[in-house]
Design a protein around this motif. Sequence first.
Motif, mmCIF file in Angstrom:
data_model
loop_
_atom_site.group_PDB
_atom_site.id
_atom_site.type_symbol
_atom_site.label_atom_id
_atom_site.label_comp_id
_atom_site.label_asym_id
_atom_site.label_seq_id
_atom_site.Cartn_x
_atom_site.Cartn_y
_atom_site.Cartn_z
ATOM 1 N N TYR A 192 88.214 100.135 23.141
ATOM 2 C CA TYR A 192 87.691 98.809 23.498
ATOM 3 C C TYR A 192 88.624 98.043 24.427
ATOM 4 N N PRO A 237 84.000 96.293 18.417
ATOM 5 C CA PRO A 237 82.606 96.222 17.966
ATOM 6 C C PRO A 237 82.527 96.063 16.454
ATOM 7 N N GLN A 285 76.661 98.405 18.090
ATOM 8 C CA GLN A 285 77.524 97.804 19.110
ATOM 9 C C GLN A 285 78.498 98.822 19.683
ATOM 10 N N SER A 286 78.959 99.731 18.833
ATOM 11 C CA SER A 286 79.867 100.779 19.300
ATOM 12 C C SER A 286 79.168 101.682 20.307
ATOM 13 N N ARG A 308 78.892 99.830 23.542
ATOM 14 C CA ARG A 308 80.199 99.721 24.201
ATOM 15 C C ARG A 308 80.603 101.040 24.854
#
Length: 283
Positions: free
Chosen positions: A68, A74, A79-80, A83
């Motif tokens: 990140y 995240p 969300q991961s 990303r």
Amino acid sequence: MNAPSKQPDPADAAARGIRIPPQPQVLVELVQLLADDDYDSREVAGVIAKDPGLSAMVFKIVRSPVFYRGRAAPDTLEQSVIRLGFQQTLNIARAVALSTSIGQETRPAYEKFWQRSRELAQLASLVAAERVSVCNIFPDQAYMAGVFFDCGVPVLMQRFPDYCKTLLLDGRLDFPSLREEDQRFNVDHCSIGYLVARHWHLPEFIAQAILHHDTVPHDELGAVRSLVAIVHLAAHARMNMLKVYDYNWDRIGGEVLAELGLHPDDLPGYLADLRERFEFVPV
């Protein structure tokens, strides 16, 4: 043992009773989903979440600062996925799944091997992140390569229980000793690792790096050579942290540094920086 002169044949491994592990069903479903044009991050996260152990480990790895890069970590698996991107998420999922697919027994030798592989993968991802402008190898690719690099070892341990047993228990697992093990059992862990990589549908340049990783290959240029150099530097950094002399570095260290655009005088500082950003913790 030198790299094989021809592409390894799965039939040869099968004839010797060496079993190439199949991909877990969740990975098969994930690859099938990504082969379609109609999917989103929620669906990708949902497939991974079918395996709670896999999803937890993927989430933990993605929350590592190397992925990140200073932004807020995240908070969810979806969300991961957003990303990382879909292909990068698949790469990490493959790396995580491998360690649960080979040698699931709680034997100390397997535990030692996979712990070593995760440490190597973390260090390789750190090197790749810092050298991406030079080598164009990304952290998720380096992480996956680090986990798969020596995966022929536990496959051979399943076939030959004494293969590498003593070596694994002392924690070194360096390349000269692995060559001695290959000669003792008349096998080639690089070739077996290549077959695993092909069976698991890894990118071809990663499979070729596994096949040729005994040295920094002169006949394999571009991404293959760079990836081999990244993992060798990661292995050297790990042994340096463990205060174990790296005999392999005497043989290939100069080529590794040249490939990665590093000057030998800068190596001590580079290793110190890696040590500062890395912790020996299970992932």
